[in-house]
Design an enzyme around this catalytic site. Structure first.
Site, PDB file in Angstrom:
ATOM      1  N   GLU A 165       0.817  -1.209   0.000  1.00  0.00           N
ATOM      2  CA  GLU A 165       0.000   0.000   0.000  1.00  0.00           C
ATOM      3  C   GLU A 165       0.854   1.263   0.000  1.00  0.00           C
ATOM      4  OE1 GLU A 165      -2.856  -0.082   3.169  1.00  0.00           O
ATOM      5  OE2 GLU A 165      -4.018  -1.673   2.227  1.00  0.00           O
TER       6      GLU A 165
ATOM      7  N   GLU B 288      -6.127  -7.528  -0.494  1.00  0.00           N
ATOM      8  CA  GLU B 288      -6.393  -7.323   0.940  1.00  0.00           C
ATOM      9  C   GLU B 288      -7.714  -6.607   1.118  1.00  0.00           C
ATOM     10  OE1 GLU B 288      -3.163  -5.622   3.498  1.00  0.00           O
ATOM     11  OE2 GLU B 288      -4.823  -4.478   4.386  1.00  0.00           O
TER      12      GLU B 288
HETATM   13  C1  IDC Z   1      -2.904  -3.303  10.581  1.00  0.00           C
HETATM   14  C2  IDC Z   1      -3.108  -4.398  11.590  1.00  0.00           C
HETATM   15  C3  IDC Z   1      -2.812  -3.874  12.976  1.00  0.00           C
HETATM   16  C4  IDC Z   1      -1.424  -3.267  12.996  1.00  0.00           C
HETATM   17  C5  IDC Z   1      -1.310  -2.211  11.902  1.00  0.00           C
HETATM   18  C6  IDC Z   1       0.081  -1.612  11.803  1.00  0.00           C
HETATM   19  O1  IDC Z   1      -4.426  -4.878  11.488  1.00  0.00           O
HETATM   20  O2  IDC Z   1      -2.910  -4.919  13.920  1.00  0.00           O
HETATM   21  O3  IDC Z   1      -1.216  -2.660  14.254  1.00  0.00           O
HETATM   22  O4  IDC Z   1      -1.609  -2.787  10.654  1.00  0.00           O
HETATM   23  O5  IDC Z   1       1.002  -2.562  11.452  1.00  0.00           O
HETATM   24  C7  IDC Z   1      -3.947  -1.975   5.809  1.00  0.00           C
HETATM   25  C8  IDC Z   1      -2.603  -2.577   5.878  1.00  0.00           C
HETATM   26  C9  IDC Z   1      -2.501  -3.535   7.043  1.00  0.00           C
HETATM   27  C10 IDC Z   1      -3.241  -3.004   8.238  1.00  0.00           C
HETATM   28  C11 IDC Z   1      -4.710  -2.977   7.880  1.00  0.00           C
HETATM   29  C12 IDC Z   1      -5.638  -2.559   9.018  1.00  0.00           C
HETATM   30  O6  IDC Z   1      -2.223  -3.210   4.679  1.00  0.00           O
HETATM   31  O7  IDC Z   1      -1.141  -3.713   7.337  1.00  0.00           O
HETATM   32  O8  IDC Z   1      -3.045  -3.886   9.305  1.00  0.00           O
HETATM   33  N1  IDC Z   1      -4.885  -2.108   6.746  1.00  0.00           N
HETATM   34  O9  IDC Z   1      -5.337  -1.277   9.458  1.00  0.00           O
HETATM   35  N2  IDC Z   1      -4.402  -1.202   4.851  1.00  0.00           N
HETATM   36  C13 IDC Z   1      -5.634  -0.791   5.180  1.00  0.00           C
HETATM   37  C14 IDC Z   1      -5.979  -1.353   6.387  1.00  0.00           C
END
Ligand code: IDC
Length: 515
Positions: A355, A442
């Site tokens: 992303e 995702e």
């Molecule tokens: C989130 C995880 C969370 C963690 C955070 C930071 O759910 O537990 O603390 O990342 O590392 C994304 C990302 C994905 C995110 C997810 C939800 O690709 O890494 O995971 N998210 O926030 N893009 C949109 C949402």
């Protein structure tokens, strides 16, 4: 030192090691409340004493010292990048979002850290869970912390989370004292407690299966469909027939590598998945900090999926490092190796930038990155390659207006049901109408922060939309973290066969839609 004195010193050190670490510092006496934590931190080399042999438990600890200890705890090995001894760690911490530009200036590195900042650092470094209890707790602590009104808003909820997780308490008058400093003893205690509470005490490698099981053919799997390619906007199998891949994405494998074992992935296949995604974070204590251990965890996870006859996405999970160009040379090195390792393995799909985000553009940053990395992969492999776009892989309209010119490329679109709705579906249709193939590598049933909701009717609307278009997807995420997007309830064993009671609300919904 004379030779005999050196030998005596060595013997003395050896004896002390045998006796345990109880006498490392003359000023850290056995039995004090802080002794155990200080000894543990010192013996693992996380925080050392002074040259005179003392530890000075009552002394203060600076921003640079506190942050570098936290960074070392999560395995962030940061080379010095400026004039200050901790500049590498400070840079890494800043890039990981542990502090904002207006919170710590370089001139402050050697000043004593404030309590509010220490709370923020451990919260982000150790990924302290933001469970529902913490939300309820907000009201409780708002009234019980006497000086709650003195805590700036950006720290209030973090302080509540720290209290709620037992990471620290107030003074004897019930005050938090946001701008006061910490003693070295307190800093050790806070870090040790946070390390134990966070989802991510240490990078974990996926458990390796002693004997890799043979792939049992699964429905919709690789033994049925073989090598994939892209035809028009469709993903097709070895016979040129459209194929839909559905499955789970791992959480960050530096934290939840245990949910990428052969058995964990097999469990998802039993629910109907024919796809698994291996999210190899680059930042956040991932590949960039620990290339060797994180890479071997990623390969082990890919191998587990291959053993399960599944398609598998190897994801270069950029997130806090928003511009893929920031680490393009590391990415080039990684994909050169990975594409060689998996050359000719029909299961593997490469996702080159999860992303992209921040102040970047498709044409100025992500496209040139893709144009650098894709030819490197193509030297070894013509596997399908997934490419992200700015705004957390939502700018697919910009991509469709200015596409890449390689074969077997798909563009990722990411959505979270509580945050992204019809407007993003419209973009999917727009992109496809311009000939850009879309893959949802995702998505989550939660809001975009991974929590909130779940928003199952919005999610259902999305999945119906995707099914009508044969669009493939991977759901975030296969782990037991206390956040609503996690498919499993906290404490679920990665390897056991999961019963209904193990599945979260999200997990029940997503697993029912895998077939
Ligand atoms: C989130 C995880 C969370 C963690 C955070 C930071 O759910 O537990 O603390 O990342 O590392 C994304 C990302 C994905 C995110 C997810 C939800 O690709 O890494 O995971 N998210 O926030 N893009 C949109 C949402």
């Amino acid at each position: 030192m004379k030779k005999s004195a050196r030998i005596t010193a060595a013997l003395l050190a050896a004896c002390m090691a045998l006796l345990g670490a109880a006498f490392t510092f003359p000023d850290v006496r056995p039995g004090e409340w802080y002794t155990e934590n200080i000894e543990a931190m010192a013996s693992s080399g996380l925080l050392n004493g002074y040259e005179d042999g003392s530890f000075r438990p009552g002394g203060t600890i600076t921003y640079a010292e506190f942050i570098s200890v936290a960074a070392r705890c999560v395995g962030a090995d940061a080379p010095q990048s400026g004039s200050h001894w901790a500049s590498g760690y400070m840079k890494r911490a800043y890039e990981s979002g542990w502090y904002d530009y207006d919170e710590i200036y370089e001139a402050d590195f050697d000043k004593p850290i404030t309590r509010q900042m220490a709370v923020k650092i451990v919260d982000l470094a150790f990924d302290i869970p933001q469970n529902e209890q913490a939300n309820n707790a907000y009201y409780k602590y708002m009234t019980s912390i006497k000086d709650f009104n003195d805590i700036p808003g950006r720290y209030g909820y973090l302080v509540v989370r720290a209290y709620n997780n037992g990471i620290l308490t107030g003074d004897e008058n019930g005050n938090f004292n946001p701008l006061s400093n910490l003693t070295r003893a307190e800093a050790c205690a806070i870090i040790m407690r946070a390390r134990g509470k966070g989802a991510a005490p240490f990078p974990q490698a996926a458990p390796t299966n002693t004997e890799p099981p043979k792939a049992a053919a699964i429905s919709g799997g690789v033994s049925q469909n073989g090598k994939l390619s892209v035809s028009g906007v469709d993903l097709v199998n070895q016979n040129g027939e459209p194929i839909v891949l559905r499955g789970m994405s791992s959480h960050g494998i530096q934290w939840y590598g245990n949910f990428t074992s052969y058995n964990a992935i097999k469990n998802t296949a039993d629910f109907g998945a024919n796809l698994f995604r291996v999210a190899m974070y680059t930042g956040e204590g991932g590949y960039l900090s620990n290339p060797d251990s994180v890479k071997s965890a990623a390969y082990a996870a890919v191998d587990s999926a291959v053993s399960n006859d599944m398609y598998v996405i190897l994801d270069w999970h950029i997130l806090s490092d928003g511009d893929p160009m920031a680490h393009v040379s590391e990415a080039a090195e990684f994909f050169a190796e990975a594409s060689k390792k998996y050359a000719g393995v029909p299961n593997v799909i490469f996702e080159i930038c999860n992303e992209p985000n921040g102040n970047i553009s498709w044409s100025g940053n992500v496209k040139p990155y893709a144009e650098t990395i894709i030819p490197i992969i193509r030297q070894n492999s013509d596997a399908v390659i997934l490419v992200g776009s700015p705004t957390w892989s939502q700018d697919i309209d910009k991509v469709a207006d200015d596409p890449l010119s390689f074969l077997n490329i798909m563009y990722t679109c990411h959505f979270y049901a509580g945050t992204h709705g019809a407007w993003l579906r419209d973009r999917v249709d727009y992109a496809r109408s311009k000939g850009a193939p879309i893959f949802i590598s995702e998505w989550g049933t939660s809001a975009a922060n991974g929590s909130g909701g779940v928003f199952l009717s919005d999610a259902a609307e999305w999945l119906d939309f995707l099914a009508q278009r044969n669009i493939s997807w991977a759901n975030w995420s296969l782990c037991d973290k206390g956040e609503t997007s996690a498919a499993l309830n906290p404490g679920t064993s990665p390897d056991g066969a999961w019963s209904d009671a193990d599945l979260s609300e999200s997990g029940k919904f997503v697993f029912s839609r895998l077939r």
